[in-house]
Design an enzyme around this catalytic site. Structure first.
Site, PDB file in Angstrom:
ATOM      1  N   ASP A  73     -48.436   7.386 -22.569  1.00 26.45           N
ATOM      2  CA  ASP A  73     -48.200   8.503 -21.931  1.00 26.45           C
ATOM      3  C   ASP A  73     -48.334   8.472 -20.106  1.00 26.45           C
ATOM      4  O   ASP A  73     -49.499   7.661 -19.885  1.00 26.45           O
ATOM      5  CB  ASP A  73     -48.729   9.959 -22.235  1.00 26.45           C
ATOM      6  CG  ASP A  73     -50.231   9.937 -22.302  1.00 26.45           C
ATOM      7  OD1 ASP A  73     -50.545   8.633 -22.553  1.00 26.45           O
ATOM      8  OD2 ASP A  73     -50.825  10.869 -22.080  1.00 26.45           O
ATOM      9  N   GLU A 138     -53.089  10.636 -23.429  1.00 29.10           N
ATOM     10  CA  GLU A 138     -54.418  10.354 -23.042  1.00 29.10           C
ATOM     11  C   GLU A 138     -54.532  11.018 -21.679  1.00 29.10           C
ATOM     12  O   GLU A 138     -55.834  11.448 -21.192  1.00 29.10           O
ATOM     13  CB  GLU A 138     -54.660   8.791 -22.590  1.00 29.10           C
ATOM     14  CG  GLU A 138     -56.074   8.212 -22.284  1.00 29.10           C
ATOM     15  CD  GLU A 138     -56.293   8.545 -20.792  1.00 29.10           C
ATOM     16  OE1 GLU A 138     -57.604   8.330 -20.620  1.00 29.10           O
ATOM     17  OE2 GLU A 138     -55.399   8.555 -19.903  1.00 29.10           O
TER      18      GLU A 138
END
Ligand SMILES: [Zn+2]
Length: 386
Positions: A73, A138
């Site tokens: 991400d 994250e």
């Protein structure tokens, strides 16, 4: 198009607009890549978060495990008009690879995957296991990411000996800084109550903004650590937001409440209860009518330097002809969850000067170097005897 498998893979990942919490097909790309190399792959879904746990081993000795961790991400690109190139194009220009996530951290993901590919195809026999743990959350809350995978692995009695985190640790030159710990993170949301009224009649009101200023000054002047930490930077607080209930911004209203968000980055010499105690003492000393909500997002972690640290230092020295500095600076990292498993953890990744910025980019020479350094680390851990 270019003929480098490393750059092609990095581009493919960057071209997925996997802004947290979306993952697009990043995990599919990585799964296909590792499957072809013969990895055992397990996709772990926790609510809307997709995580990947994969390992490869030669039958002879499965005891030693070297794990690479990372995330697919990325943060939002922000104002698209400000970008020189579309943020999800993966465009190459002037020996740089451009786009959101090039540095944090799809470049490092491509580097570790290609390093694993080269290692496995060049070495039919090695000691131990090579593993990957890649999450898609994250940059967000992370509650269903690495931490949940680690809990699952602990329940299965999985053992990790060494872990490389691909977060961008480098500063001026690739590999100049590696990290083996981080301070903890604690947030206080303080609401200070006053009495709302007309600004022209302050005698009938209590302005909570005026009341809180001396307390804030004390808070910012406080020394939090009882002694200097040998492992971490000092404990410090930053006020990240101040707002009131005066939502329509009236210039003739004294607000009822002022709300402060304060974030503490704390080390091993400053226990959480001490931060709470000192903060309360300051606000009580100024006789404020207040309420505080605490939120702990991370405990400090420190990974004792051992074999992996030496291997990483030597790998950087081999390619860069300088010795990296070992630091514990910066924000929290998923490395803390792996450290919980008893593994030695080192963070080594790209230069961090463009992370989360408009026009994020990585130099192609850095990308190639990172991949070579990762490959040397794998060789030095998995081709040697204990
Ligand atoms: Zn990152």
């Amino acid at each position: 198009m270019n003929d480098s498998p490393l750059i092609t893979l990095a581009q493919k990942l960057i071209q997925q607009p996997s802004v947290n919490p979306k993952h697009h097909i990043c995990h599919e790309i990585i799964t296909n890549y590792l499957q072809k190399l013969g990895f055992n792959i397990e996709l772990m879904h926790f609510n809307d978060t997709l995580n990947l746990w994969a390992f490869h081993s030669c039958k002879r000795n499965q005891k030693r495990t070297l794990l690479f961790i990372g995330h697919t991400d990325v943060v939002d690109p922000g104002d698209l008009q400000c970008w020189n190139y579309p943020p999800f194009s993966g465009l190459i220009n002037d020996n740089t690879l451009n786009g959101r996530g090039t540095v944090d951290m799809k470049g490092a993901l491509a580097a570790m995957l290609v390093a694993a590919n080269n290692f496995i195809t060049q070495n039919s026999n090695y000691q131990g296991r090579l593993a990957f743990l890649i999450t898609s959350d994250e940059e967000g809350t992370g509650i269903n990411g690495t931490t949940k995978v680690v809990d699952t692995l602990i329940m299965r009695n999985e053992h990790i000996d060494y872990c490389i985190v691909g977060e961008p640790s480098s500063q001026q030159q690739l590999g100049d800084v590696i990290k083996n710990g981080r301070r903890g993170s604690l947030t206080a949301k303080l609401t200070i109550h006053g009495t709302q009224g007309h600004v022209a009649y302050p005698q009938f009101s209590k302005n909570p903004i005026h009341l809180v200023i001396p307390a804030l000054s004390n808070l910012l002047k406080t020394t939090w650590d009882k002694e200097i930490s040998r492992l971490f930077p000092p404990t410090a607080v930053q006020i990240s937001n101040i707002y009131t209930n005066n939502n329509n911004n009236s210039n003739n209203v004294i607000p009822q409440n002022v709300i402060l968000n304060c974030n503490f980055r704390f080390n091993d010499k400053c226990p959480i209860n001490k931060i709470k105690k000192y903060t309360n003492e300051i606000f009580r000393h100024h006789t404020l009518n207040y309420h505080v909500d605490w939120k702990l997002s991370a405990e400090p972690y420190f990974s004792k330097p051992g074999k992996l640290t030496n291997v990483v230092i030597n790998a950087v020295k081999y390619y860069q002809k300088f010795t990296p500095r070992l630091e514990t600076t910066g924000g929290t990292s998923d490395g803390r969850f792996i450290a919980k498993m008893g593994a030695e953890v080192i963070e080594l990744g790209a230069r961090n000067h463009t992370i989360h910025k408009i026009n994020e980019y990585i130099d192609l020479i850095d990308l190639k170097l990172l991949h070579s350094i990762y490959q040397k680390i794998i060789e030095d851990i998995l081709l040697t005897h204990d």
